[in-house]
Design an enzyme around this catalytic site. Sequence first.
Site, PDB file in Angstrom:
ATOM      1  N   CYS A 179       0.666  -1.079  -0.185  1.00  0.00           N
ATOM      2  CA  CYS A 179      -0.261   0.266  -0.150  1.00  0.00           C
ATOM      3  C   CYS A 179       1.219   1.523   0.478  1.00  0.00           C
ATOM      4  O   CYS A 179       0.352   2.704  -0.359  1.00  0.00           O
ATOM      5  CB  CYS A 179      -0.970  -0.296   0.760  1.00  0.00           C
ATOM      6  SG  CYS A 179      -1.681  -1.550   1.214  1.00  0.00           S
ATOM      7  N   HIS A 225      -3.343   7.197   1.912  1.00  0.00           N
ATOM      8  CA  HIS A 225      -4.086   5.203   1.933  1.00  0.00           C
ATOM      9  C   HIS A 225      -5.397   5.254   2.250  1.00  0.00           C
ATOM     10  O   HIS A 225      -5.495   5.684   3.607  1.00  0.00           O
ATOM     11  CB  HIS A 225      -2.883   4.586   1.944  1.00  0.00           C
ATOM     12  CG  HIS A 225      -2.618   2.930   2.301  1.00  0.00           C
ATOM     13  ND1 HIS A 225      -4.221   2.956   0.745  1.00  0.00           N
ATOM     14  CD2 HIS A 225      -3.372   2.033   2.846  1.00  0.00           C
ATOM     15  CE1 HIS A 225      -3.767   1.147   0.766  1.00  0.00           C
ATOM     16  NE2 HIS A 225      -3.807   1.108   1.959  1.00  0.00           N
ATOM     17  N   ASN A 260     -10.027  -1.021   0.462  1.00  0.00           N
ATOM     18  CA  ASN A 260      -8.964  -0.248   0.416  1.00  0.00           C
ATOM     19  C   ASN A 260      -8.098  -1.209  -0.929  1.00  0.00           C
ATOM     20  O   ASN A 260      -8.081  -2.273  -0.900  1.00  0.00           O
ATOM     21  CB  ASN A 260      -8.324  -1.293   1.370  1.00  0.00           C
ATOM     22  CG  ASN A 260      -6.492  -1.058   1.550  1.00  0.00           C
ATOM     23  OD1 ASN A 260      -6.022  -1.013   0.503  1.00  0.00           O
ATOM     24  ND2 ASN A 260      -5.889  -1.387   2.503  1.00  0.00           N
TER      25      ASN A 260
END
Length: 330
Positions: free
Chosen positions: A113, A255, A285
């Site tokens: 990520c 993020h 996500n």
Amino acid sequence: MQGARILATGSAVPDLCINNQKISEMVETSDEWIVTRTGIKERRVLTGINKSVVDLAALASIKALNKISMDPLEIDLIILATSSPNDLFGSASQLQYQIGARNAVAFDLTAACSGFVLGIVTASQFIQNGSYSNVLVVGADVLSKWIDWSDRSTCILFGDGAGAAIIQACSEKDNGILGFQLNTDGEKFDQLSIAYKENKKIHKEWPLPKGEFKHIQMNGKEVYKFAVSKVPISILNCLNSLNISPQDINWMLLHQANKRILSAVADKLDISSNKIISNLNKYGNTSAASIPLALDEALQKNTIDHNDIIVIAGFGAGLTWGTVVIKWKC
Ligand code: COA
């Protein structure tokens, strides 16, 4: 030193949308639990024979190129940040081929990520030292392939997507990539991983190994604590090195992991909640894609103005985390 600035962005998500209600038909959970703990309402999942992360990455890249009518042959370098390639030797070369960027060198960057932040920083180094003029950075992931859909602690979180940014050389005074701060803590590699496991030997006499990659495994509580403690420090250190106060920033783009993480980081830095860029309710996500996807949507809504300061921070498996500070140049 040359300057570097983001010229255009693009993004792409798969058509299939899985909302929390559908997830609650697969595992014991509820829309209310997921929304309260994460802020996620739905996510996109890539389906279809032979569809891969490269297709999403190519679509996002072409949208970015079209916005500025750039010929793919002008691209010098492609950095594909992904942790879900369709070839362990790398997928960036397939992206180069699919978009017809025959003059570009292309490589994958694996940093989960944090991949897009590391991609932007890597691209800016190649540009600022004069090696390359046009760099395409893509964050793309299809973590749906690696999810255990019977594990409610992880399957609620992730979605698929891609986001692209074209970064171009410019004069030093127009430089838009102001500074960065990056970190890794390898001791905690197993807090969030898709590990390769050997599960058989394929020869009687010699122990030749054979194995496979397993599903996403995560210690949710530890990852949460890591994010809310380490990310504000990284942002603060980066801003301090640039003599910028957290109150002077226009946008905070983290993020997109969890709404509570975004709020906790903003609270710690005393950044007002209306400066948080977020779209995780729609996509969950999306790993390396989450930052460019949210940036592209914010730009499409004309939220970001010329000379706005955007603080961007990524965090995730590795454990790796880092910040890059951008001054937006239209
Ligand atoms: N639906 C309903 N209940 C669930 C559930 C789900 N999807 N997942 C876990 N639970 C249950 C647990 O079993 C536990 O039950 P118990 O108290 O009876 O044991 C309870 O809910 C609390 O679980 P816990 O793991 O403590 O929840 P939490 O508040 O920490 O939230 C996460 C879990 C995953 C949402 C949270 O830890 C998180 O977001 N962590 C960061 C993850 C992340 O962002 N990863 C990617 C980083 S790049």
